[in-house]
Design a protein around this motif. Structure first.
Motif, PDB file in Angstrom:
ATOM      1  N   SER A  13      13.097   2.706  -6.239  1.00 25.39           N
ATOM      2  CA  SER A  13      14.346   2.971  -5.529  1.00 25.39           C
ATOM      3  C   SER A  13      15.151   4.085  -6.172  1.00 25.39           C
ATOM      4  CB  SER A  13      15.199   1.698  -5.437  1.00 25.39           C
ATOM      5  OG  SER A  13      15.544   1.230  -6.718  1.00 25.39           O
ATOM      6  N   GLU A 105      18.083  -7.739  -2.997  1.00 25.98           N
ATOM      7  CA  GLU A 105      17.714  -6.323  -2.988  1.00 25.98           C
ATOM      8  C   GLU A 105      18.922  -5.434  -2.716  1.00 25.98           C
ATOM      9  OE1 GLU A 105      14.733  -4.604  -3.470  1.00 25.98           O
ATOM     10  OE2 GLU A 105      14.032  -6.490  -4.321  1.00 25.98           O
ATOM     11  N   THR A 149      13.104  -4.313   4.866  1.00 21.70           N
ATOM     12  CA  THR A 149      12.586  -5.263   3.883  1.00 21.70           C
ATOM     13  C   THR A 149      11.491  -6.124   4.494  1.00 21.70           C
ATOM     14  OG1 THR A 149      14.766  -5.329   2.828  1.00 21.70           O
ATOM     15  CG2 THR A 149      13.215  -7.058   2.218  1.00 21.70           C
ATOM     16  N   ARG A 152       8.508  -3.920   4.521  1.00 20.42           N
ATOM     17  CA  ARG A 152       7.987  -3.707   3.169  1.00 20.42           C
ATOM     18  C   ARG A 152       7.167  -4.905   2.692  1.00 20.42           C
ATOM     19  NH1 ARG A 152      11.108  -3.109  -2.648  1.00 20.42           N
ATOM     20  NH2 ARG A 152      11.578  -5.304  -2.241  1.00 20.42           N
ATOM     21  N   HIS A 153       7.737  -6.088   2.772  1.00 17.66           N
ATOM     22  CA  HIS A 153       7.053  -7.280   2.274  1.00 17.66           C
ATOM     23  C   HIS A 153       5.940  -7.743   3.211  1.00 17.66           C
ATOM     24  CE1 HIS A 153       9.626  -8.308  -1.220  1.00 17.66           C
ATOM     25  NE2 HIS A 153      10.505  -7.589  -0.550  1.00 17.66           N
ATOM     26  N   SER A 196       0.583  -1.012  -2.149  1.00 12.16           N
ATOM     27  CA  SER A 196       1.733  -0.182  -2.516  1.00 12.16           C
ATOM     28  C   SER A 196       1.717   1.151  -1.783  1.00 12.16           C
ATOM     29  CB  SER A 196       1.743   0.062  -4.037  1.00 12.16           C
ATOM     30  OG  SER A 196       1.909  -1.146  -4.744  1.00 12.16           O
ATOM     31  N   ASN A 199       2.592   0.479   2.012  1.00 13.63           N
ATOM     32  CA  ASN A 199       3.920  -0.016   2.392  1.00 13.63           C
ATOM     33  C   ASN A 199       5.080   0.819   1.880  1.00 13.63           C
ATOM     34  OD1 ASN A 199       4.422  -0.825  -0.363  1.00 13.63           O
ATOM     35  ND2 ASN A 199       5.578  -2.588   0.400  1.00 13.63           N
ATOM     36  N   ILE A 200       4.818   1.862   1.084  1.00 14.00           N
ATOM     37  CA  ILE A 200       5.931   2.568   0.459  1.00 14.00           C
ATOM     38  C   ILE A 200       6.871   3.285   1.443  1.00 14.00           C
ATOM     39  CG2 ILE A 200       4.753   4.753  -0.053  1.00 14.00           C
ATOM     40  CD1 ILE A 200       6.282   4.599  -2.816  1.00 14.00           C
ATOM     41  N   ASP A 203       9.531   1.011   1.913  1.00 16.83           N
ATOM     42  CA  ASP A 203      10.329   0.932   0.693  1.00 16.83           C
ATOM     43  C   ASP A 203      11.353   2.064   0.647  1.00 16.83           C
ATOM     44  OD1 ASP A 203      11.081  -0.238  -1.645  1.00 16.83           O
ATOM     45  OD2 ASP A 203       9.201   0.094  -2.703  1.00 16.83           O
ATOM     46  N   LYS A 206      14.068   1.330   3.140  1.00 14.80           N
ATOM     47  CA  LYS A 206      14.934   0.271   2.623  1.00 14.80           C
ATOM     48  C   LYS A 206      15.939   0.815   1.611  1.00 14.80           C
ATOM     49  CE  LYS A 206      13.915  -2.494  -0.756  1.00 14.80           C
ATOM     50  NZ  LYS A 206      15.175  -2.589  -1.535  1.00 14.80           N
ATOM     51  N   SER A 207      15.460   1.638   0.694  1.00 14.47           N
ATOM     52  CA  SER A 207      16.343   2.205  -0.326  1.00 14.47           C
ATOM     53  C   SER A 207      17.394   3.128   0.283  1.00 14.47           C
ATOM     54  CB  SER A 207      15.517   2.975  -1.367  1.00 14.47           C
ATOM     55  OG  SER A 207      14.675   2.097  -2.083  1.00 14.47           O
ATOM     56  N   LYS A 247       5.841   2.596  -8.719  1.00 14.03           N
ATOM     57  CA  LYS A 247       5.511   1.414  -7.914  1.00 14.03           C
ATOM     58  C   LYS A 247       4.088   0.940  -8.195  1.00 14.03           C
ATOM     59  CE  LYS A 247       5.496  -0.128  -3.060  1.00 14.03           C
ATOM     60  NZ  LYS A 247       6.589  -1.092  -3.056  1.00 14.03           N
TER      61      LYS A 247
END
Length: 273
Positions: A13, A105, A149, A152-153, A196, A199-200, A203, A206-207, A247
């Motif tokens: 992040s 988060e 999120t 991401r998950h 990773s 899915n980044i 991420d 999300k950030s 990551k």
């Protein structure tokens, strides 16, 4: 060193948050981020936002593996191949996990984006109260960025569990305990790494949504896929992979260790309880 673990200023992040173009403190590389955080924020700057993941980590991992097993059992009533069962169960566990961890988060990203020294920044609970007071509990407040999120998950666990169990079933079991351990560790390492990489982009989105906006007072990043499109249009495809190295360094070996601990603990419990 803790700088590559959950809840750190030097994690994905830190690179993914977009700052003002004139901000002299923007990170240029992993090494540059280490140097700049130490110079500007001191040693404790590496530990910003550590409390939320500490509080969330145990229930988060418990939810990940517990719900994965429960979804597998539920899917057993449907005529699906084992490969598809593992993948869908992983997706379900990731979506469930995301709902639980998202408020943590939001607080973590906000604390890590704060460039004040460790002593000057608000406490974790104090910052959470600020968010609730100003913006509430909803999708603009403590649950901001929930869709990103979820992506991401959900995507991570889908690939993580799906790849691990399907590949593990393809490669013969080794009778030597050490070689068998290395077989599982290698597959787990690949599972965490591939998940990773895939899915980044979620991420990054999300950030951007949960972090400070480039122009104070203006909300530039609101929804997951629109944020991805904006990042791609303005900064190029590589911007969707910012923070990939830290990551992978965290979730590649970390993902392998989690799966091994889970499997060996699960086997021990079945034999002894």
């Amino acid at each position: 060193m803790y700088a590559f673990h959950k809840g750190k200023s030097i994690n994905a992040s830190g690179f993914q948050i977009q700052r003002c173009a004139t901000d002299p403190n923007s990170y240029k590389s992993l090494g540059d981020s280490f140097r700049m955080i130490f110079q500007v924020e001191g040693l404790f700057g590496f530990y910003k936002g550590i409390l939320p993941p500490i509080l969330a980590e145990t229930p988060k991992r418990a939810v990940k593996f517990f719900t994965f097993e429960q979804y597998k059992k539920l899917l057993g009533y449907v005529s699906l191949s084992p490969a598809l069962t593992f993948t869908i169960a992983g997706l379900g566990s990731g979506l469930t996990e995301a709902i639980i961890v998202n408020p943590f988060e939001v607080v973590k990203v906000g604390l890590q984006a704060n460039r004040n020294t460790f002593a000057e920044q608000p406490s974790t609970i104090g910052y959470a109260r600020q968010i609730i007071k100003k913006e509430g509990w909803g999708l603009q407040g403590l649950n901001k960025g929930l869709t990103a999120t979820l992506g991401r998950h959900g995507v991570f666990n889908m690939v993580y569990f799906g790849f691990y169990y399907n590949v593990k079933n393809m490669i013969p079991v080794n009778k030597d305990p050490t070689l068998e351990f290395l077989r599982k560790f290698g597959i787990g390492l690949l599972s965490g790494t591939i998940a990773s990489v895939i899915n980044i982009p979620f991420d990054v989105a999300k950030s951007r949504i949960q972090g400070p906006q480039p122009v104070p007072g203006e909300i530039k990043y609101r929804t997951c896929f629109k944020t991805m499109a904006t990042v791609y249009q303005e900064e190029g495809i590589l911007a969707l992979y910012k923070g990939l190295l830290p990551k992978i360094m965290r979730l590649g070996p970390g993902g392998a260790v989690m799966l091994l601990v889970y499997e060996y603990t699960y086997s021990w419990l079945q034999e002894n309880w």
